[in-house]
Scaffold this motif. Sequence first.
Motif, PDB file in Angstrom:
ATOM      1  N   GLY A 117      43.911 -22.915 -65.776  1.00 26.53           N
ATOM      2  CA  GLY A 117      43.953 -24.037 -64.796  1.00 26.53           C
ATOM      3  C   GLY A 117      42.479 -24.205 -63.787  1.00 26.53           C
ATOM      4  N   LYS A 118      42.616 -22.942 -63.180  1.00 23.32           N
ATOM      5  CA  LYS A 118      41.386 -22.749 -62.142  1.00 23.32           C
ATOM      6  C   LYS A 118      40.157 -22.756 -63.030  1.00 23.32           C
ATOM      7  N   LEU A 119      39.926 -22.333 -64.166  1.00 19.13           N
ATOM      8  CA  LEU A 119      38.694 -22.346 -64.692  1.00 19.13           C
ATOM      9  C   LEU A 119      38.383 -23.961 -65.292  1.00 19.13           C
ATOM     10  N   GLU A 120      39.431 -24.749 -65.559  1.00 21.06           N
ATOM     11  CA  GLU A 120      39.141 -26.044 -65.606  1.00 21.06           C
ATOM     12  C   GLU A 120      38.878 -26.785 -64.488  1.00 21.06           C
ATOM     13  N   ASN A 121      39.384 -26.563 -63.540  1.00 15.92           N
ATOM     14  CA  ASN A 121      39.121 -27.165 -62.431  1.00 15.92           C
ATOM     15  C   ASN A 121      37.427 -26.912 -61.732  1.00 15.92           C
ATOM     16  N   LEU A 122      37.432 -25.632 -62.206  1.00 16.88           N
ATOM     17  CA  LEU A 122      35.797 -25.217 -61.812  1.00 16.88           C
ATOM     18  C   LEU A 122      34.889 -26.089 -62.512  1.00 16.88           C
ATOM     19  N   ARG A 123      35.254 -26.268 -63.890  1.00 18.29           N
ATOM     20  CA  ARG A 123      34.474 -26.970 -64.883  1.00 18.29           C
ATOM     21  C   ARG A 123      34.240 -28.438 -64.447  1.00 18.29           C
ATOM     22  N   ALA A 124      35.514 -29.075 -64.094  1.00 22.10           N
ATOM     23  CA  ALA A 124      35.339 -30.584 -63.593  1.00 22.10           C
ATOM     24  C   ALA A 124      34.512 -30.680 -62.319  1.00 22.10           C
TER      25      ALA A 124
END
Length: 239
Positions: free
Chosen positions: A12-19
């Motif tokens: 989830g943290k990686l997805e938030n970072l990508r966003a």
Amino acid sequence: MVSKFAQIPLSGKLENLRADVRRWGWVRSLFIRFVSLLRRYAGLHIYRINVRPLASEPLEPYVPSGIPVRIVRPEELLTAADDPELDLGLDFVRDALARCDMAFGAFDGDRLVGYTWRTFTAAPDREGLWARVTHPYQYSYKAFTRPSYRGKRIHVAITFFADAYLLRRGYAFEVGYLEISNFASIGVANFLGRRKIGYAGYVTAFGRCIPFRTPAVQKLGFELFELGRDGLETPAIAF
């Protein structure tokens, strides 16, 4: 207490970072996380202080048809305090009215859909801190628009209506502040002509909030301060 951020799984943290990278780019995305770490582990909170000359702007380009903007009457505020979506508690409303703070809002029929508050003295803020201004400055705080009405520039319309009203009553400038990593709000501030004049904030240590401010912020008379249990203030440190 474990923070909400810490509870997010790595995926989830990686997805938030990508966003965030898609929206803000790498530099701003990493800055957002650095500021978050300062708050979480060092207790350091830094805000951008904005000053904007009040302006009398026509509301027509900003207000959707059928959404009038005006002063919110005390009885309407007391009624709105019962609506959890509006984030207005009864004690908050009563205390604000007792300080002679004013609320300006937008309505869809009789329904309050957005508002912002202005104070001419001092208003409570986060972590037990208060924000203070002196004439001819006034301080804008606690702005909110219902989610279903966002993206319609209702906040802009409320801001310009409040400006025109307060200009006629001898006020010349609006003071406000933002998280230094809140780039969406900084974009709105830039659109409205809110100019950064310095920084203020606080650090938490030994159960107390120690406020600070830069010289330019001190010069215009804006400050964050802590009102202790004994009623005495903890003054802001200038640097």
